[in-house]
Scaffold this motif. Structure first.
Motif, PDB file in Angstrom:
ATOM      1  N   VAL A   7       0.859  -1.180   0.000  1.00  0.00           N
ATOM      2  CA  VAL A   7       0.000   0.000   0.000  1.00  0.00           C
ATOM      3  C   VAL A   7       0.899   1.236   0.000  1.00  0.00           C
ATOM      4  O   VAL A   7       2.112   1.138   0.200  1.00  0.00           O
ATOM      5  CB  VAL A   7      -0.942   0.040   1.226  1.00  0.00           C
ATOM      6  N   GLU A   8       0.290   2.381  -0.229  1.00  0.00           N
ATOM      7  CA  GLU A   8       1.042   3.627  -0.173  1.00  0.00           C
ATOM      8  C   GLU A   8       1.248   4.107   1.260  1.00  0.00           C
ATOM      9  O   GLU A   8       2.299   4.632   1.603  1.00  0.00           O
ATOM     10  CB  GLU A   8       0.310   4.713  -0.978  1.00  0.00           C
ATOM     11  N   VAL A   9       0.207   3.942   2.093  1.00  0.00           N
ATOM     12  CA  VAL A   9       0.256   4.447   3.466  1.00  0.00           C
ATOM     13  C   VAL A   9      -0.368   3.436   4.416  1.00  0.00           C
ATOM     14  O   VAL A   9      -1.441   2.887   4.138  1.00  0.00           O
ATOM     15  CB  VAL A   9      -0.506   5.794   3.612  1.00  0.00           C
ATOM     16  N   VAL A  10       0.292   3.202   5.542  1.00  0.00           N
ATOM     17  CA  VAL A  10      -0.282   2.441   6.647  1.00  0.00           C
ATOM     18  C   VAL A  10      -0.548   3.406   7.800  1.00  0.00           C
ATOM     19  O   VAL A  10       0.338   4.177   8.185  1.00  0.00           O
ATOM     20  CB  VAL A  10       0.666   1.311   7.116  1.00  0.00           C
ATOM     21  N   VAL A  11      -1.767   3.372   8.316  1.00  0.00           N
ATOM     22  CA  VAL A  11      -2.138   4.139   9.501  1.00  0.00           C
ATOM     23  C   VAL A  11      -2.247   3.161  10.667  1.00  0.00           C
ATOM     24  O   VAL A  11      -2.990   2.180  10.580  1.00  0.00           O
ATOM     25  CB  VAL A  11      -3.476   4.880   9.310  1.00  0.00           C
ATOM     26  N   ILE A  12      -1.514   3.409  11.738  1.00  0.00           N
ATOM     27  CA  ILE A  12      -1.558   2.532  12.908  1.00  0.00           C
ATOM     28  C   ILE A  12      -2.352   3.236  14.001  1.00  0.00           C
ATOM     29  O   ILE A  12      -1.930   4.267  14.526  1.00  0.00           O
ATOM     30  CB  ILE A  12      -0.150   2.194  13.421  1.00  0.00           C
ATOM     31  N   GLY A  13      -3.501   2.674  14.340  1.00  0.00           N
ATOM     32  CA  GLY A  13      -4.348   3.236  15.381  1.00  0.00           C
ATOM     33  C   GLY A  13      -5.596   3.875  14.794  1.00  0.00           C
ATOM     34  O   GLY A  13      -5.538   4.574  13.779  1.00  0.00           O
ATOM     35  N   ALA A  14      -6.739   3.632  15.443  1.00  0.00           N
ATOM     36  CA  ALA A  14      -8.015   4.173  14.951  1.00  0.00           C
ATOM     37  C   ALA A  14      -8.735   4.958  16.035  1.00  0.00           C
ATOM     38  O   ALA A  14      -9.952   4.875  16.182  1.00  0.00           O
ATOM     39  CB  ALA A  14      -8.909   3.054  14.418  1.00  0.00           C
ATOM     40  N   GLY A  15      -7.949   5.727  16.808  1.00  0.00           N
ATOM     41  CA  GLY A  15      -8.554   6.700  17.700  1.00  0.00           C
ATOM     42  C   GLY A  15      -8.775   7.993  16.935  1.00  0.00           C
ATOM     43  O   GLY A  15      -8.842   8.008  15.695  1.00  0.00           O
ATOM     44  N   GLN A  16      -8.880   9.094  17.652  1.00  0.00           N
ATOM     45  CA  GLN A  16      -9.127  10.387  17.012  1.00  0.00           C
ATOM     46  C   GLN A  16      -8.068  10.703  15.954  1.00  0.00           C
ATOM     47  O   GLN A  16      -8.379  11.119  14.842  1.00  0.00           O
ATOM     48  CB  GLN A  16      -9.138  11.490  18.071  1.00  0.00           C
ATOM     49  N   ALA A  17      -6.801  10.496  16.292  1.00  0.00           N
ATOM     50  CA  ALA A  17      -5.717  10.832  15.372  1.00  0.00           C
ATOM     51  C   ALA A  17      -5.732   9.944  14.127  1.00  0.00           C
ATOM     52  O   ALA A  17      -5.552  10.418  13.001  1.00  0.00           O
ATOM     53  CB  ALA A  17      -4.380  10.715  16.091  1.00  0.00           C
ATOM     54  N   GLY A  18      -5.935   8.653  14.315  1.00  0.00           N
ATOM     55  CA  GLY A  18      -5.935   7.735  13.186  1.00  0.00           C
ATOM     56  C   GLY A  18      -7.113   7.942  12.259  1.00  0.00           C
ATOM     57  O   GLY A  18      -6.965   7.915  11.028  1.00  0.00           O
TER      58      GLY A  18
END
Length: 359
Positions: A7-18
């Motif tokens: 993938v192009e980007v991995v986001v770690i965490g799905a709180g407010q910031a994620g």
């Protein structure tokens, strides 16, 4: 890529910031599952909020800011914040089709092949050009160490395991910590506990009057300065002081918020000071805060000699592919929203530069 998902980007965490970061990726034209993926280790939506104690109602939450693109409106102030925010985050994920993958534990982020990062997880390996780390602090409760701690015959727990005041009925409780959680615990515990004692390392600072935008910017600037110097960030609350609410005023008047200096050691039946004072206790409640959950980034060697990760905006100074959102100055809910947008804008530039080089 040795079986890795690309993938192009991995986001770690799905709180407010994620979620803020994922929203801005979506708006910029990145497609979930194809261009980016959001990995979250929690069992369901809600970020760290889903683990907060039931007595922390939404009305007691200070400064919860809506996620970008969807307002949080008409929330019942009397409902537990964990329920309100879990439902709101769930609606948000579905409304913007963010396709959060959970529960997924990210174990390590390492240097990969061809200038990419290798993200090793409990659900396989991801190869990515950019990383947005939005893991917050809830998973790293901070426990100070004091002489005699292992001899204490009662119960010790951290705010992260606090379930409400009822379980302390009839007990003598020592609450350690001068932040918002410590004062909230004391105010809740007082009607139930046989006795409460409040101890802090430094005298608490209570803030009177409104906390306007100018004061907020000044506080964030102080936190940001530490991050720019590569030092571990302090919380915004540590800089701003505690709001002097009606409940806090009453607690001060009643003697519930009667602070004592930090004890010097722990005994089998309580806590003691070197001047001979001793307080008997059945429970020690450590409201001593949290540290950033960044151990999975250790292989990238991002930390500075001062112990923190130096940032330029949201970008790690040591690696432009890595962005930290919800860290330091962006740890507040409104700060996380802004940082998510900034990180995505910066990553977009990084991707464009990479394509130009390849051409």
């Amino acid at each position: 890529m040795n079986g890795a998902h690309e993938v192009e980007v991995v986001v770690i965490g799905a709180g407010q910031a994620g979620l803020s970061s994922a929203y801005h990726l979506r708006r910029t034209g990145f497609e979930p599952d194809r261009d980016f993926v959001v990995l979250d280790h929690s069992p369901g939506p809600g970020g760290a909020w889903q683990f907060r104690w039931p007595s922390l109602t939404y009305g007691k939450v200070h400064g919860m800011h809506s996620l970008p693109g969807m307002e949080l409106t008409e929330a019942d102030a009397g409902r537990p914040s964990a329920e309100v925010i879990r439902e709101y985050f769930d609606r948000y994920e579905r409304a913007f089709d963010l396709r959060v993958r959970r529960p997924v534990d990210v174990r390590a982020v390492r240097e990969g092949q061809d200038g990419r990062l290798r993200v090793e997880t409990s659900d396989g390996v991801w190869s990515t050009r950019g990383l947005i780390n939005a893991t917050g602090t809830w998973d790293r409760p901070f426990w100070p160490r004091y002489p005699g701690q292992e001899t204490f015959g009662g119960r010790q727990l951290h705010t992260a395991r606090y379930a409400g005041p009822e379980e302390f009925a009839g007990l003598r409780v020592v609450v350690v910590g001068g932040g918002a959680s410590g004062t909230q615990h004391l105010l809740e515990l007082a009607p139930y506990a046989a006795e409460t004692t409040w101890v802090t390392r430094r005298p608490p600072v209570f803030r009177e009057g409104p906390f306007d935008q100018e004061a907020g910017r000044a506080a964030v600037a102080l936190v940001e300065e530490r991050v720019r110097r590569g030092l571990p960030p302090r919380s915004v609350v540590a800089v701003t002081g505690l709001p002097l609410t009606d409940a806090v005023r009453q607690g001060l008047a009643d003697g519930v918020l009667d602070r004592r200096p930090m004890f010097d050691r722990i005994t089998p039946d309580g806590v003691a000071w070197n001047d001979g004072r001793h307080v008997d206790a059945d429970v020690i409640l450590w409201a001593t805060g949290f540290r950033a959950a960044l151990d999975h980034l250790t292989p990238l060697r991002l930390r500075e000699p001062g112990g923190g990760i130096r940032l330029e905006g949201t970008r790690a100074a040591a690696d432009p592919r890595v962005h930290l959102v919800g860290y330091g100055p962006s740890a507040s809910t409104i700060g996380a929203n802004r940082a998510g947008r900034a990180a995505v804008r910066d990553i977009g530039r990084l991707m464009a530069e990479g394509r130009q080089v390849a051409a």
